[in-house]
Scaffold this active site. Structure first.
Site, PDB file in Angstrom:
ATOM      1  N   ARG A 196       0.859  -1.188   0.000  1.00  0.00           N
ATOM      2  CA  ARG A 196       0.000   0.000   0.000  1.00  0.00           C
ATOM      3  C   ARG A 196       0.895   1.238   0.000  1.00  0.00           C
ATOM      4  O   ARG A 196       1.473   1.586   1.023  1.00  0.00           O
ATOM      5  CB  ARG A 196      -0.919  -0.013   1.232  1.00  0.00           C
ATOM      6  N   HIS A 206      -3.818   4.677   4.326  1.00  0.00           N
ATOM      7  CA  HIS A 206      -5.018   3.846   4.245  1.00  0.00           C
ATOM      8  C   HIS A 206      -6.158   4.628   3.595  1.00  0.00           C
ATOM      9  O   HIS A 206      -6.922   4.103   2.797  1.00  0.00           O
ATOM     10  CB  HIS A 206      -5.422   3.381   5.644  1.00  0.00           C
ATOM     11  N   TYR A 237       3.096   4.945  11.984  1.00  0.00           N
ATOM     12  CA  TYR A 237       3.299   3.519  12.259  1.00  0.00           C
ATOM     13  C   TYR A 237       4.212   2.798  11.258  1.00  0.00           C
ATOM     14  O   TYR A 237       4.445   1.611  11.400  1.00  0.00           O
ATOM     15  CB  TYR A 237       1.943   2.783  12.351  1.00  0.00           C
TER      16      TYR A 237
HETATM   17  C1  LIG Z   1     -16.302  -5.455   9.516  1.00  0.00           C
HETATM   18  C2  LIG Z   1     -15.366  -4.288   9.563  1.00  0.00           C
HETATM   19  N1  LIG Z   1     -14.474  -4.202  10.569  1.00  0.00           N
HETATM   20  C3  LIG Z   1     -13.621  -3.169  10.620  1.00  0.00           C
HETATM   21  C4  LIG Z   1     -13.654  -2.184   9.672  1.00  0.00           C
HETATM   22  C5  LIG Z   1     -12.699  -1.006   9.743  1.00  0.00           C
HETATM   23  N2  LIG Z   1     -11.686  -1.131   8.696  1.00  0.00           N
HETATM   24  C6  LIG Z   1     -11.804  -0.436   7.544  1.00  0.00           C
HETATM   25  S1  LIG Z   1     -10.560  -0.777   6.494  1.00  0.00           S
HETATM   26  C7  LIG Z   1      -9.844  -1.863   7.560  1.00  0.00           C
HETATM   27  C8  LIG Z   1      -8.570  -2.575   7.173  1.00  0.00           C
HETATM   28  C9  LIG Z   1      -8.725  -3.469   6.003  1.00  0.00           C
HETATM   29  O1  LIG Z   1      -7.478  -3.889   5.528  1.00  0.00           O
HETATM   30  P1  LIG Z   1      -7.345  -4.815   4.276  1.00  0.00           P
HETATM   31  O2  LIG Z   1      -8.381  -5.883   4.309  1.00  0.00           O
HETATM   32  O3  LIG Z   1      -5.926  -5.245   4.204  1.00  0.00           O
HETATM   33  O4  LIG Z   1      -7.733  -3.882   3.040  1.00  0.00           O
HETATM   34  P2  LIG Z   1      -7.002  -2.544   2.543  1.00  0.00           P
HETATM   35  O5  LIG Z   1      -7.606  -1.424   3.322  1.00  0.00           O
HETATM   36  O6  LIG Z   1      -5.547  -2.703   2.755  1.00  0.00           O
HETATM   37  O7  LIG Z   1      -7.377  -2.443   1.100  1.00  0.00           O
HETATM   38  C10 LIG Z   1     -10.585  -1.938   8.730  1.00  0.00           C
HETATM   39  C11 LIG Z   1     -10.216  -2.791   9.875  1.00  0.00           C
HETATM   40  C12 LIG Z   1     -14.622  -2.300   8.648  1.00  0.00           C
HETATM   41  N3  LIG Z   1     -14.726  -1.402   7.665  1.00  0.00           N
HETATM   42  N4  LIG Z   1     -15.470  -3.371   8.614  1.00  0.00           N
END
Ligand SMILES: Cc1ncc(C[n+]2csc(CCOP(=O)(O)OP(=O)(O)O)c2C)c(N)n1
Ligand SMILES: [Mg+2]
Length: 355
Positions: free
Chosen positions: A251, A255, A264
């Site tokens: 990434r 985020h 971090y």
């Molecule tokens: C069910 C749920 N839990 C927590 C979140 C908060 N949240 C949003 S993005 C994220 C991280 C996701 O990381 P990843 O699956 O690696 O996808 P990326 O953002 O790197 O594309 C979290 C924990 C959410 N949107 N939905």
């Protein structure tokens, strides 16, 4: 650990491999056009957020190949299921970019959000992994009806820790649904590194638990993403069941626009991966092949810029609704008394404030 599949080299010590089967020069240019549209949208959306013209935005700078490649491997009749990180893929199927910008602003065009059936792109999914069972259900329904529709869903590395991920893969493999799971392993889930997310060395090996074929590809290489997806889509369409693709990348940005990764992780880490980014890399590859000249490249860039600029104008021509809109469309029928009361209070408050 399997080395990820890589087709586009670097023009020096890493050699290019052959263009995947079935891709003509015209296809290569079209795929490049898709990458550029995604990139242009993303960069403009970040600028709009910084100017306060849209809300928090989940940028995907660097991940365009993981989106355009697999989508290009699908037929128009196949369904795709994006997460927030693939928010703009529907534009590649003809959805107006202004609708996606409207989603980022919290309210869209007069026609609202796009109709998923029109583009066969499911609504943008923010709750992690909840769209995977939907993708499996859609393919299962297609199978029951005797249709050869494939469903393709994107998920992040962090998303593989969700129950929905495992339930979806299990169901898909038991019922042999025509589903392709594309896991974009960008090595971060907000501030959680992939090493704290899973004890396995790869995402791909998780597929073994579901007796499902899996492949690792260089997620910064649009052609590798395309090629693995093409094989998985074909297998699915021929009744061979689901597959898992791990698009391994990094990434490169925060985020989202509300995140500051300097808190971090070390910026230098992202800098090391940056030269692999897919848009410039694809352009150089096509130039080496003699398929893309400067004039075509500039033309494609200009076209994307104009399309996104027109989308911004369309979006901003729409008068923003008041906060009362929050009370609309919550219930199909009449609002319950509690919501009526809330709406009355809001109206009174707005009158007092002279809105
Ligand atoms: C069910 C749920 N839990 C927590 C979140 C908060 N949240 C949003 S993005 C994220 C991280 C996701 O990381 P990843 O699956 O690696 O996808 P990326 O953002 O790197 O594309 C979290 C924990 C959410 N949107 N939905
Ligand atoms: Mg991630």
């Amino acid at each position: 650990m399997d080395e990820p599949l890589r087709i586009i080299g670097n023009g020096t010590d890493v050699p290019d491999r052959d263009v995947p089967d079935g891709l003509t020069d015209k296809d290569l240019i079209e795929l490049y056009r898709w990458l550029v549209l995604l990139r242009t949208f993303d960069e403009r959306a970040v600028a709009l957020q910084r100017q306060g013209r849209i809300g928090t935005y989940p940028l995907y700078w660097g991940e365009e190949g993981t989106q355009a490649g697999p989508l290009y491997a699908c037929s128009d009749t196949d369904w795709v299921f994006p997460s927030y990180r693939q928010c703009a893929v529907a534009t590649l199927r003809g959805a107006p970019p202004s609708v996606i910008l409207g989603w980022c602003r919290g309210y869209g065009g007069p026609a609202g959000f796009y109709n998923p059936r029109t583009y066969r792109v499911a609504p943008i999914c923010v709750p992690i992994a909840t769209h995977l069972p939907h993708a499996v259900g859609l393919a299962w329904a297609a199978k029951i009806r005797g249709e050869d529709t494939v469903s393709l869903a994107w998920i992040g590395d962090g998303g593989t820790s969700e129950g929905d991920f495992h339930e979806a893969l299990n169901f898909a493999s038991v019922f042999k649904t025509a589903t392709v799971f594309v896991c974009v392993n960008n090595q971060w889930a907000i501030s959680t590194p992939v090493t704290r997310q899973m004890a396995t060395a790869t995402v791909a090996e998780k597929a073994a638990a579901y007796a499902m074929p899996a492949e690792r590809v260089d997620g910064f290489d649009p052609l590798a993403c395309y090629d693995a997806a093409r094989r998985a889509v074909q297998r699915a369409r021929e009744g061979g069941g689901p597959s898992l693709i791990e698009a391994f990348c990094y990434r490169l940005g925060p985020h989202g626009t509300a995140d500051d990764p300097r808190l971090y992780r070390d910026d230098r880490e992202a800098e090391r991966w940056r030269p692999l980014e897919p848009v410039g890399r694809m352009a150089s590859f096509l130039a080496r092949l003699g398929v893309l000249d400067d004039a075509t490249r500039d033309g494609i860039a200009g076209e994307a810029k104009d399309r996104v600029a027109a989308a911004v104008r369309e979006l901003e021509a729409i008068e923003p609704p008041g906060p009362e809109v929050l009370f609309d469309h919550v219930y199909a029928g009449e609002r319950p008394w509690s919501l009526e009361e809330g709406l009355r209070e809001l109206r009174a408050l707005r009158r007092r404030e002279g809105d």
